[in-house]
Design a protein around this motif. Structure first.
Motif, PDB file in Angstrom:
ATOM      1  N   VAL A  74       0.862  -1.187   0.000  1.00  0.00           N
ATOM      2  CA  VAL A  74       0.000   0.000   0.000  1.00  0.00           C
ATOM      3  C   VAL A  74       0.894   1.231   0.000  1.00  0.00           C
ATOM      4  CG1 VAL A  74      -1.782   1.296   1.193  1.00  0.00           C
ATOM      5  CG2 VAL A  74      -1.829  -1.208   1.247  1.00  0.00           C
ATOM      6  N   LEU A  75       0.749   2.056  -1.031  1.00  0.00           N
ATOM      7  CA  LEU A  75       1.504   3.291  -1.159  1.00  0.00           C
ATOM      8  C   LEU A  75       0.619   4.434  -0.668  1.00  0.00           C
ATOM      9  CD1 LEU A  75       4.209   4.466  -2.252  1.00  0.00           C
ATOM     10  CD2 LEU A  75       3.009   4.856  -4.421  1.00  0.00           C
ATOM     11  N   ILE A  76       1.136   5.206   0.291  1.00  0.00           N
ATOM     12  CA  ILE A  76       0.353   6.285   0.896  1.00  0.00           C
ATOM     13  C   ILE A  76       0.937   7.626   0.470  1.00  0.00           C
ATOM     14  CG2 ILE A  76      -0.556   7.225   3.052  1.00  0.00           C
ATOM     15  CD1 ILE A  76       0.325   4.515   4.360  1.00  0.00           C
ATOM     16  N   PRO A  77       0.320   8.308  -0.488  1.00  0.00           N
ATOM     17  CA  PRO A  77       0.838   9.621  -0.885  1.00  0.00           C
ATOM     18  C   PRO A  77       0.521  10.670   0.172  1.00  0.00           C
ATOM     19  CG  PRO A  77      -1.135   9.084  -2.143  1.00  0.00           C
ATOM     20  CD  PRO A  77      -0.846   7.905  -1.275  1.00  0.00           C
ATOM     21  N   VAL A  78       1.517  11.452   0.543  1.00  0.00           N
ATOM     22  CA  VAL A  78       1.355  12.481   1.562  1.00  0.00           C
ATOM     23  C   VAL A  78       1.935  13.786   1.030  1.00  0.00           C
ATOM     24  CG1 VAL A  78       1.935  13.183   3.907  1.00  0.00           C
ATOM     25  CG2 VAL A  78       1.521  10.781   3.417  1.00  0.00           C
ATOM     26  N   GLN A  79       1.131  14.824   1.023  1.00  0.00           N
ATOM     27  CA  GLN A  79       1.624  16.135   0.590  1.00  0.00           C
ATOM     28  C   GLN A  79       2.457  16.770   1.704  1.00  0.00           C
ATOM     29  OE1 GLN A  79      -1.513  18.103  -2.352  1.00  0.00           O
ATOM     30  NE2 GLN A  79      -2.445  17.634  -0.407  1.00  0.00           N
ATOM     31  N   LYS A 117       5.580  17.662  -3.780  1.00  0.00           N
ATOM     32  CA  LYS A 117       6.603  18.437  -3.076  1.00  0.00           C
ATOM     33  C   LYS A 117       6.975  19.670  -3.909  1.00  0.00           C
ATOM     34  CE  LYS A 117      11.467  18.092  -1.723  1.00  0.00           C
ATOM     35  NZ  LYS A 117      12.695  17.272  -1.851  1.00  0.00           N
ATOM     36  N   ILE A 118       7.171  20.791  -3.244  1.00  0.00           N
ATOM     37  CA  ILE A 118       7.596  22.008  -3.944  1.00  0.00           C
ATOM     38  C   ILE A 118       9.099  21.914  -4.185  1.00  0.00           C
ATOM     39  CG2 ILE A 118       7.635  24.522  -3.918  1.00  0.00           C
ATOM     40  CD1 ILE A 118       4.830  23.289  -3.929  1.00  0.00           C
ATOM     41  N   VAL A 119       9.485  22.041  -5.446  1.00  0.00           N
ATOM     42  CA  VAL A 119      10.893  21.885  -5.828  1.00  0.00           C
ATOM     43  C   VAL A 119      11.772  22.899  -5.095  1.00  0.00           C
ATOM     44  CG1 VAL A 119      12.514  21.878  -7.764  1.00  0.00           C
ATOM     45  CG2 VAL A 119      10.188  21.032  -8.091  1.00  0.00           C
ATOM     46  N   THR A 122      12.619  23.167  -1.961  1.00  0.00           N
ATOM     47  CA  THR A 122      12.230  23.614  -0.628  1.00  0.00           C
ATOM     48  C   THR A 122      12.529  22.498   0.371  1.00  0.00           C
ATOM     49  OG1 THR A 122       9.964  22.769  -0.766  1.00  0.00           O
ATOM     50  CG2 THR A 122      10.344  25.013  -1.554  1.00  0.00           C
ATOM     51  N   ALA A 123      12.640  22.876   1.621  1.00  0.00           N
ATOM     52  CA  ALA A 123      12.969  21.904   2.665  1.00  0.00           C
ATOM     53  C   ALA A 123      11.738  21.211   3.223  1.00  0.00           C
ATOM     54  CB  ALA A 123      13.704  22.606   3.801  1.00  0.00           C
ATOM     55  N   ILE A 124      10.542  21.707   2.890  1.00  0.00           N
ATOM     56  CA  ILE A 124       9.345  21.192   3.548  1.00  0.00           C
ATOM     57  C   ILE A 124       9.100  19.709   3.248  1.00  0.00           C
ATOM     58  CG2 ILE A 124       7.729  21.905   1.725  1.00  0.00           C
ATOM     59  CD1 ILE A 124       5.774  22.615   4.039  1.00  0.00           C
ATOM     60  N   GLY A 125       9.461  19.268   2.043  1.00  0.00           N
ATOM     61  CA  GLY A 125       9.315  17.848   1.730  1.00  0.00           C
ATOM     62  C   GLY A 125      10.177  16.983   2.632  1.00  0.00           C
ATOM     63  N   ARG A 126      11.392  17.452   2.896  1.00  0.00           N
ATOM     64  CA  ARG A 126      12.284  16.718   3.791  1.00  0.00           C
ATOM     65  C   ARG A 126      11.727  16.707   5.210  1.00  0.00           C
ATOM     66  NH1 ARG A 126      16.644  19.971   3.873  1.00  0.00           N
ATOM     67  NH2 ARG A 126      15.867  20.911   5.787  1.00  0.00           N
ATOM     68  N   ASP A 127      11.164  17.837   5.629  1.00  0.00           N
ATOM     69  CA  ASP A 127      10.598  17.932   6.978  1.00  0.00           C
ATOM     70  C   ASP A 127       9.426  16.973   7.151  1.00  0.00           C
ATOM     71  OD1 ASP A 127      12.458  19.899   7.440  1.00  0.00           O
ATOM     72  OD2 ASP A 127      11.042  21.567   7.167  1.00  0.00           O
ATOM     73  N   VAL A 128       8.587  16.839   6.121  1.00  0.00           N
ATOM     74  CA  VAL A 128       7.455  15.912   6.186  1.00  0.00           C
ATOM     75  C   VAL A 128       7.952  14.477   6.253  1.00  0.00           C
ATOM     76  CG1 VAL A 128       5.511  14.974   4.872  1.00  0.00           C
ATOM     77  CG2 VAL A 128       5.772  17.436   5.125  1.00  0.00           C
ATOM     78  N   ALA A 129       8.958  14.161   5.459  1.00  0.00           N
ATOM     79  CA  ALA A 129       9.533  12.816   5.494  1.00  0.00           C
ATOM     80  C   ALA A 129      10.051  12.480   6.895  1.00  0.00           C
ATOM     81  CB  ALA A 129      10.658  12.696   4.471  1.00  0.00           C
ATOM     82  N   GLU A 130      10.641  13.459   7.537  1.00  0.00           N
ATOM     83  CA  GLU A 130      11.123  13.259   8.910  1.00  0.00           C
ATOM     84  C   GLU A 130       9.961  13.013   9.864  1.00  0.00           C
ATOM     85  OE1 GLU A 130      14.110  12.927  10.315  1.00  0.00           O
ATOM     86  OE2 GLU A 130      14.989  12.931   8.304  1.00  0.00           O
ATOM     87  N   ALA A 131       8.896  13.789   9.710  1.00  0.00           N
ATOM     88  CA  ALA A 131       7.721  13.638  10.580  1.00  0.00           C
ATOM     89  C   ALA A 131       7.066  12.263  10.401  1.00  0.00           C
ATOM     90  CB  ALA A 131       6.707  14.741  10.295  1.00  0.00           C
ATOM     91  N   LEU A 132       7.094  11.746   9.184  1.00  0.00           N
ATOM     92  CA  LEU A 132       6.472  10.452   8.902  1.00  0.00           C
ATOM     93  C   LEU A 132       7.259   9.290   9.504  1.00  0.00           C
ATOM     94  CD1 LEU A 132       5.428  11.017   5.182  1.00  0.00           C
ATOM     95  CD2 LEU A 132       3.878  10.771   7.140  1.00  0.00           C
ATOM     96  N   ARG A 133       8.479   9.536   9.909  1.00  0.00           N
ATOM     97  CA  ARG A 133       9.294   8.456  10.479  1.00  0.00           C
ATOM     98  C   ARG A 133       8.774   7.998  11.842  1.00  0.00           C
ATOM     99  NH1 ARG A 133      13.136   8.006   6.745  1.00  0.00           N
ATOM    100  NH2 ARG A 133      13.914   9.885   5.744  1.00  0.00           N
ATOM    101  N   ASP A 134       7.829   8.745  12.395  1.00  0.00           N
ATOM    102  CA  ASP A 134       7.186   8.296  13.627  1.00  0.00           C
ATOM    103  C   ASP A 134       6.220   7.141  13.372  1.00  0.00           C
ATOM    104  OD1 ASP A 134       8.509  10.213  15.128  1.00  0.00           O
ATOM    105  OD2 ASP A 134       6.898  11.698  14.923  1.00  0.00           O
TER     106      ASP A 134
END
Length: 207
Positions: free
Chosen positions: A102-107, A142-144, A146-158
């Protein structure tokens, strides 16, 4: 392999991702099938706007017996992509039960991270009965540069699922190709959108 694209939050780009994953598989020589399990029928709408030959069949199957019906259909294909419904319900559970992954797309938004909780819990519920089922997040739109995509990826690691190394960026090519019933790989085969879709497919299928 049966890959479901699901998230209970609407507007995260499920159909765009589903269509382009199926296209990338088909253009690589694989027999691909796209199942539209969303009652809105967006993937079927995309197919109906297309002119000329189809890359892959699109079948509407928005019903809670999906997990019983898909195995027979899947036997004729190398890969099946399921464009899932936009909410957590019996239809979503049935779609998950049919999947290998299952692939979960997250903005890149905290709202999307918070909203992921329900779909994660539903996948975990299904895992009790289907131990080999896998879940994977992908940062979408993800907005090209920008750091926000990386920040979301970090948050998803929970959460208990991995985040795909490949992020899908916000690009005009996705909307422009969809308007013509095309995938980004046909619209601009050497463009950045096509490259990132192919990279995601490699990551998901060849792992």
């Amino acid at each position: 392999m049966i890959i479901g694209v699901l998230n209970q939050k609407g507007g995260v780009g499920k159909t765009t991702l589903s269509v382009n994953l199926a296209a990338a598989l088909a253009l690589s020589g694989k027999r691909a099938l796209l199942i539209d399990a969303d009652p809105q029928g967006s993937a079927l709408d995309w197919q109906s706007t297309r002119e000329g030959d189809t890359l892959f069949p699109v079948v509407g199957m928005a019903k809670p017996t999906l997990h019983k019906d898909v195995p027979e259909l899947a036997a004729s294909y190398d890969h099946v992509i399921i464009d899932g419904p936009p909410r957590v319900n019996e239809l979503a559970k049935s779609a998950i039960m049919a999947c290998d992954l299952v692939l979960i797309p997250v903005q890149p938004s905290p709202y999307d991270v918070w909203a992921a909780d329900d779909i994660v819990k539903l996948i975990q519920e299904v895992m009790i009965y289907k131990a080999k089922l896998k879940g994977r997040f992908v940062v979408n739109r993800k907005i090209v540069n920008t750091a926000i995509g990386r920040d979301v990826a970090e948050a998803l690691r929970d959460y208990p699922f991995l985040v795909a190394e490949t992020a899908i960026n916000q690009r005009v090519a996705y909307a422009e190709s969809a308007a013509s019933g095309l995938s980004v790989l046909e619209f601009d085969s050497k463009g950045p959108a096509a490259r990132e879709i192919k990279a995601l497919v490699r990551e998901l299928v060849e792992e």
